[in-house]
Motif scaffolding. Sequence first.
Motif, short mmCIF file in Angstrom:
data_model
loop_
_atom_site.label_atom_id
_atom_site.label_comp_id
_atom_site.label_asym_id
_atom_site.label_seq_id
_atom_site.Cartn_x
_atom_site.Cartn_y
_atom_site.Cartn_z
N VAL A 5 -3.78 -2.16 -2.40
CA VAL A 5 -3.55 -2.65 -0.91
C VAL A 5 -4.63 -2.60 -0.32
N ARG A 8 -7.08 -5.42 -1.19
CA ARG A 8 -6.69 -6.76 -0.86
C ARG A 8 -6.89 -6.74 0.82
N ASP A 203 -0.38 -16.58 15.22
CA ASP A 203 0.61 -17.01 14.48
C ASP A 203 0.74 -16.05 13.19
N GLU A 204 -0.34 -15.90 12.45
CA GLU A 204 -0.45 -15.16 11.41
C GLU A 204 0.24 -13.71 11.62
N GLU A 206 2.43 -12.94 13.85
CA GLU A 206 3.95 -13.22 13.95
C GLU A 206 4.55 -13.18 12.63
N ILE A 207 3.86 -14.05 11.74
CA ILE A 207 4.43 -14.04 10.59
C ILE A 207 4.62 -12.98 9.78
N MET A 208 3.38 -12.13 9.61
CA MET A 208 3.21 -10.83 9.08
C MET A 208 4.45 -9.86 9.59
N LEU A 210 7.16 -10.80 10.81
CA LEU A 210 8.35 -11.29 10.50
C LEU A 210 8.73 -11.02 9.18
N VAL A 211 7.95 -10.96 8.24
CA VAL A 211 8.13 -10.55 6.93
C VAL A 211 8.23 -9.03 6.60
N GLY A 212 8.23 -8.36 7.68
CA GLY A 212 8.36 -6.80 7.54
C GLY A 212 6.92 -6.12 7.49
N ALA A 213 6.08 -6.66 7.89
CA ALA A 213 4.68 -5.78 7.89
C ALA A 213 4.84 -4.71 9.09
N THR A 214 4.10 -3.43 8.84
CA THR A 214 4.28 -2.88 9.81
C THR A 214 3.17 -2.95 10.73
N TYR A 217 -0.21 -2.10 9.00
CA TYR A 217 -0.43 -3.07 7.90
C TYR A 217 -0.99 -4.19 8.84
N VAL B 74 11.98 -1.29 12.28
CA VAL B 74 12.13 -2.60 12.34
C VAL B 74 11.59 -3.32 11.12
N PRO B 75 10.28 -2.95 10.74
CA PRO B 75 9.93 -3.65 9.58
C PRO B 75 10.67 -3.46 8.37
N LEU B 76 11.27 -2.18 7.96
CA LEU B 76 12.00 -1.85 6.86
C LEU B 76 13.22 -2.87 7.08
N ARG B 78 13.54 -5.79 8.32
CA ARG B 78 13.06 -7.17 8.19
C ARG B 78 12.99 -7.52 6.66
N ARG B 79 12.54 -6.40 5.70
CA ARG B 79 12.26 -6.64 4.39
C ARG B 79 13.50 -7.06 3.69
N LEU B 91 1.37 -20.41 7.11
CA LEU B 91 0.03 -20.20 7.35
C LEU B 91 -0.70 -21.31 6.92
N PHE B 102 3.05 -13.84 0.66
CA PHE B 102 2.82 -13.16 1.60
C PHE B 102 3.87 -12.08 2.06
N ALA B 103 5.14 -12.37 1.82
CA ALA B 103 6.11 -11.43 2.15
C ALA B 103 6.17 -10.28 0.91
N VAL B 106 3.19 -7.32 2.07
CA VAL B 106 3.28 -6.24 2.76
C VAL B 106 4.15 -5.12 2.33
#
Lengths: 297, 219
Positions: A5, A8, A203-204, A206-208, A210-214, A217, B74-76, B78-79, B91, B102-103, B106
């Motif tokens: 991680v 990356r 935007d990036e 927001e998407i991060m 959205l997919v559950g990034a803390t 992160y 919240v992040p948890l 959303r996963r 992107l 990407f999903a 994370v």
Amino acid sequence: MIFHVAWRLLRRAVMNLWRTPLPSLVAVLTMALALFLGAGFLSALSGARALLRAWGAEANLTLYLAQSATEAQGAALAERVRLEHAELTVALVGREEALTRLRTDMRDLASALDGISVSALPLTVELSPRGQLTSADVRKLAAQLARMPDVVDVEYGREWRDKLEELGRGLRTAGSAATALILGAAILVVANTIRLAVYARRDEIEIMKLVGATDSYVRMPFLLEGILQGLAGALIALCGLVAVHRVLLPRAQAAFAFTSGATLGPIVPAHLVALLAFGGAVGLLGSWLAVARFLRT
Amino acid sequence: MIELRNVHKAYGDEPATLDDLSLQIDKGEFVWLTGPSGAGKTTLLKMLFCAEQPTRGEIHVGGHNVTRLAPSGVPLLRRSIGVVFQDFKLLPHRTVLENVGFALEVLGASDREIEERAMRRLDQVGLRAKALALPRTLSGGEQQRVAIARALVNDPAVLLADEPTGNLDPSLTDSIIELLFDANARGTTVVVATHDHALLQRHARRTVTLAAGKLVSDV
């Protein structure tokens, strides 16, 4: 998992810098300029203080003996000072020699001394430190010597020494204030520059999210970018400082007489490490502020 | 799976966007959420993935009371939820494979795992051959397929889609909806907001209709 991680995130930070060359370059150059000015100022300050210390170390003390003191008493006192203060070179100046020196100093006006008796001049003992003494050392020494028998006055350039010390204190205060100012300005400029980069990538982010990034992160690549930019800025600033040290200053000293006393503190490996660390820290702090503000909103 | 209890949402002095809305969606259901523009469909979906909080009421998703969820939770949440938008939200500087993967990034998945799972999803949406393409080189329908693959790549329990066919040519609509049905057939609870009545008629499923923030019908 932590290793890949981290790897990356570092890879992404480098790629992001590569993908946004102009904002990255602006941030790096801004930091380079701020660090160059800051470090250059500190270096000049360090040089000026070293110069002041050197002037202060050129301390010569003169003991004026009582008019009634005989040459023998003067010699005895000089011997006692020599024994008690091995750190000093001691020279007794007799009345005859004092008159000769006076005549030499007065040059064309020496004839005015024709009627003066040798006995009118006091005996003096001249003292020079073998090594460097601080102003405090000189004051302490003068106070000790003033208590010796037959000594009526001790001359050690109190006035100019006080002014020198005042100047030194002023430089320290001005230096601290200027350093704080430059540091604050650098962090603000970097934070604003990085904020633009963050905004360009909203935007990036927001998407991060959205997919559950803390938040950590999301923040990490930006922090790494800030550190990399800070390190690059510090490296450029360092090259600039070395150029000034090695090329510009010697040429200026050779070309202009008034710059001959100008000096900068030396650049040692510790400075290199400190500047790089400082650059990285400024980049980190700047990006932290920028991203924190963005994440809050 | 999803439960709303007396949910009310208002912005300042504006009329309520959602007004005392109660709704229950069971695990594995497929639900159309419909109504005219401004009915509150998007607000409802946003609340389900915590992009908005209700002014009053409670929302439960997958056993979590999202109205009481701490920011760190919240992040948890959303996963476990995949989201698909009308404007795809891809992107632009990343390849199709990277967008889908990407999903998983994370979640801390390894590069190999990301590639394997992302390729599998791209296979399902028929885009394996375009894995290394950039989104701007794809058609609108293909971009939405990528977005669906990204939403499904970590096998979420819930898939939310907000007007997923709104920007697409009508001829592509059914193929996109089929992908959502496929996900539902694999056990994912799917909620799709749309105002396309023709779509609802062609694919009859439970339909929740909102108007001015109120529940008008649930059939």
